[in-house]
Design a protein around this motif. Structure first.
Motif, PDB file in Angstrom:
ATOM      1  N   UNK A  22      53.543   7.554  24.890  1.00 14.15           N
ATOM      2  CA  UNK A  22      52.623   7.175  23.811  1.00 14.15           C
ATOM      3  C   UNK A  22      51.251   7.228  24.474  1.00 14.15           C
ATOM      4  N   UNK A  23      50.170   7.163  23.701  1.00  8.27           N
ATOM      5  CA  UNK A  23      48.838   7.293  24.311  1.00  8.27           C
ATOM      6  C   UNK A  23      48.676   6.253  25.416  1.00  8.27           C
ATOM      7  N   UNK A  24      48.495   6.706  26.650  1.00  7.64           N
ATOM      8  CA  UNK A  24      48.271   5.790  27.769  1.00  7.64           C
ATOM      9  C   UNK A  24      49.517   5.098  28.307  1.00  7.64           C
ATOM     10  N   UNK A  25      50.689   5.539  27.911  1.00  7.82           N
ATOM     11  CA  UNK A  25      51.951   4.936  28.387  1.00  7.82           C
ATOM     12  C   UNK A  25      52.790   6.041  29.033  1.00  7.82           C
ATOM     13  N   UNK A  26      53.090   5.875  30.322  1.00  6.66           N
ATOM     14  CA  UNK A  26      53.696   6.971  31.082  1.00  6.66           C
ATOM     15  C   UNK A  26      54.993   6.547  31.752  1.00  6.66           C
ATOM     16  N   UNK A  27      55.902   7.516  31.847  1.00  7.20           N
ATOM     17  CA  UNK A  27      57.136   7.347  32.631  1.00  7.20           C
ATOM     18  C   UNK A  27      57.046   8.246  33.852  1.00  7.20           C
ATOM     19  N   UNK A  28      57.434   7.698  34.988  1.00  2.00           N
ATOM     20  CA  UNK A  28      57.506   8.471  36.234  1.00  2.00           C
ATOM     21  C   UNK A  28      58.982   8.507  36.591  1.00  2.00           C
ATOM     22  N   UNK A  29      59.644   9.629  36.300  1.00  4.35           N
ATOM     23  CA  UNK A  29      61.097   9.710  36.474  1.00  4.35           C
ATOM     24  C   UNK A  29      61.439  10.786  37.497  1.00  4.35           C
ATOM     25  N   UNK A  30      62.612  10.637  38.077  1.00  6.37           N
ATOM     26  CA  UNK A  30      62.910  11.389  39.294  1.00  6.37           C
ATOM     27  C   UNK A  30      64.370  11.833  39.377  1.00  6.37           C
ATOM     28  N   UNK A  31      64.900  12.437  38.325  1.00 11.66           N
ATOM     29  CA  UNK A  31      66.256  13.010  38.371  1.00 11.66           C
ATOM     30  C   UNK A  31      67.324  12.027  38.858  1.00 11.66           C
ATOM     31  N   UNK A  33      66.769   9.062  40.544  1.00  9.45           N
ATOM     32  CA  UNK A  33      66.249   8.030  41.455  1.00  9.45           C
ATOM     33  C   UNK A  33      65.603   6.920  40.611  1.00  9.45           C
ATOM     34  N   UNK A  34      65.290   5.765  41.210  1.00  9.45           N
ATOM     35  CA  UNK A  34      64.697   4.673  40.420  1.00  9.45           C
ATOM     36  C   UNK A  34      63.363   5.067  39.775  1.00  9.45           C
ATOM     37  N   UNK A  35      63.236   4.794  38.499  1.00  7.94           N
ATOM     38  CA  UNK A  35      62.042   5.158  37.732  1.00  7.94           C
ATOM     39  C   UNK A  35      60.969   4.079  37.813  1.00  7.94           C
ATOM     40  N   UNK A  36      59.736   4.496  37.516  1.00  2.08           N
ATOM     41  CA  UNK A  36      58.623   3.559  37.409  1.00  2.08           C
ATOM     42  C   UNK A  36      57.819   3.917  36.157  1.00  2.08           C
ATOM     43  N   UNK A  37      56.838   3.067  35.818  1.00  5.40           N
ATOM     44  CA  UNK A  37      56.063   3.309  34.611  1.00  5.40           C
ATOM     45  C   UNK A  37      54.628   2.850  34.743  1.00  5.40           C
ATOM     46  N   UNK A  38      53.807   3.326  33.825  1.00  9.00           N
ATOM     47  CA  UNK A  38      52.376   3.013  33.821  1.00  9.00           C
ATOM     48  C   UNK A  38      51.949   2.707  32.394  1.00  9.00           C
ATOM     49  N   UNK A  39      51.237   1.583  32.221  1.00  8.03           N
ATOM     50  CA  UNK A  39      50.689   1.223  30.912  1.00  8.03           C
ATOM     51  C   UNK A  39      49.188   1.032  31.105  1.00  8.03           C
ATOM     52  N   UNK A  40      48.402   1.893  30.464  1.00  8.76           N
ATOM     53  CA  UNK A  40      46.951   1.820  30.620  1.00  8.76           C
ATOM     54  C   UNK A  40      46.386   0.945  29.515  1.00  8.76           C
ATOM     55  N   UNK A  41      45.701  -0.140  29.901  1.00 11.16           N
ATOM     56  CA  UNK A  41      45.054  -1.014  28.930  1.00 11.16           C
ATOM     57  C   UNK A  41      43.586  -0.649  28.758  1.00 11.16           C
ATOM     58  N   UNK A  42      42.831  -1.537  28.088  1.00 11.47           N
ATOM     59  CA  UNK A  42      41.416  -1.255  27.863  1.00 11.47           C
ATOM     60  C   UNK A  42      40.628  -1.302  29.173  1.00 11.47           C
ATOM     61  N   UNK A  43      40.920  -2.342  29.997  1.00 13.68           N
ATOM     62  CA  UNK A  43      40.132  -2.557  31.213  1.00 13.68           C
ATOM     63  C   UNK A  43      40.944  -2.444  32.493  1.00 13.68           C
ATOM     64  N   UNK A  44      42.240  -2.314  32.350  1.00 17.10           N
ATOM     65  CA  UNK A  44      43.084  -2.371  33.553  1.00 17.10           C
ATOM     66  C   UNK A  44      44.401  -1.650  33.315  1.00 17.10           C
ATOM     67  N   UNK A  45      45.136  -1.486  34.409  1.00 16.51           N
ATOM     68  CA  UNK A  45      46.421  -0.783  34.371  1.00 16.51           C
ATOM     69  C   UNK A  45      47.537  -1.748  34.747  1.00 16.51           C
TER      70      UNK A  45
END
Ligand SMILES: [Zn+2]
Length: 314
Positions: A22-31, A33-45
């Motif tokens: 979704x806008x500013x919401x990311x998945x970091x996936x690795x076939x 392996x353990x996944x991670x994620x990113x949520x971008x806010x107005x002023x911070x991550x």
């Protein structure tokens, strides 16, 4: 034929996918392996899960810097497992957030889990010398904790015992994106060594009730639409077949080795090609056998790992 211990034979680097759900919401996936994620806010991550070592986390942070320069303020730890938390220092996030049971598990068994997981997953602990020590959450919560990153609402939810007793699901109600941690896997084997397996099946129904439209599982690709429900169902099906077969062994007063052989045979046709299947099976059956005998999850140590493996898998 003897099977190499846990994931010690898995040394091929995996391909990384960095995907905007979704806008500013990311998945970091690795076939797988353990996944991670990113949520971008107005002023911070906000970052979801830290990876196993600070050096490995730097690769992920470099990816984050391709989409935003905002400071990383919140690091949410979905649960206490070393492979997800020991890279935390790299983010320099003022707030490291986890469920109160997660903090309890770090205190009780974090050190042993660190040593155990380093032995199981050598590839995931590249530059292990960069780990400064255990990762502690400095903010904890009991049931729910909601963040408003500008007008982006992020809910941290404890939905019951599951993969551990302190799992956090991260849900964005407006975007309907869910980061499930290891409560849900998508085409990867559930690890139940610290699990409350029968409670977990019920917890999965509370996960389903969120009606997410996109899911970042603990392992496996991010999924959307009908595949969200499929991932929840297949995770539950794995747990159900595991439970039913080990329960049959217990009923027939079989040994742990016999329970392993029975559950392995029952699960292989449907799940044998999922990542870390052979790695997880001995741990999964051992825990299920304990649970059905009324035991709480016991602490895994590097020594207990190897003894159990030798008794079941070799
Ligand atoms: Zn885990």
């Amino acid at each position: 034929m003897a099977k190499g211990f846990a994931s010690t034979g898995d040394l091929a680097e995996k391909k990384v996918t960095f995907e905007e759900l979704a806008a500013g919401v990311y998945a970091y996936t690795t076939e797988g392996d353990p996944n991670t994620g990113v949520i971008v806010g107005r002023d911070s991550v906000m970052v979801v899960d830290a990876m196993a070592t600070p050096v490995m986390a730097e690769q992920f942070i470099a990816k984050i810097r391709t989409v935003t320069d905002l400071p990383i303020v919140h690091l949410v730890l979905t649960h206490y497992h070393a492979v997800r938390v020991l890279g935390a220092s790299a983010y320099k996030a003022p707030y490291q957030i986890g469920h109160e049971n997660m903090r309890e598990l770090v205190a009780e068994r974090g050190q042993q889990d660190w040593e155990s997981e380093t032995g199981r997953f050598p590839r995931l602990f590249r530059n292990a010398e960069s780990i400064p020590g255990l990762t502690w959450p400095n903010v904890t919560y009991a049931d729910n904790l909601t963040f408003y990153l500008g007008d982006r609402e992020v809910q941290l939810r404890w939905l019951g015992h599951g993969h551990t007793k302190g799992d956090t699901a991260i849900f964005l109600p407006k975007e309907r994106v869910l980061f499930s941690g290891d409560l849900v896997e998508a085409g990867a084997t559930p690890y139940t060594g610290d699990g409350y397996i029968q409670d977990w099946m019920e917890t999965l129904e509370r996960v389903r009730a969120l009606r997410a439209e996109a899911l970042v599982p603990g392992r496996g690709d991010a999924v959307r639409g009908a595949k969200v429900d499929e991932a929840i169902s297949s995770t539950k099906e794995f747990l159900t077949i595991l439970r039913d077969n080990v329960a049959e062994s217990v009923r027939q007063q079989e040994t742990l080795k016999q329970a392993f052989d029975r559950a392995h045979a029952a699960l292989t046709p449907q799940f044998g090609n999922w990542p870390i299947f052979e790695h997880c099976m001995p741990f999964d059956v051992s825990r299920m056998y304990d649970e059905l005998n009324g035991l709480e999850p016991r602490i895994w140590t590097a020594k207990r790992d190897r003894e159990m493996w030798a008794a079941l898998q070799d």
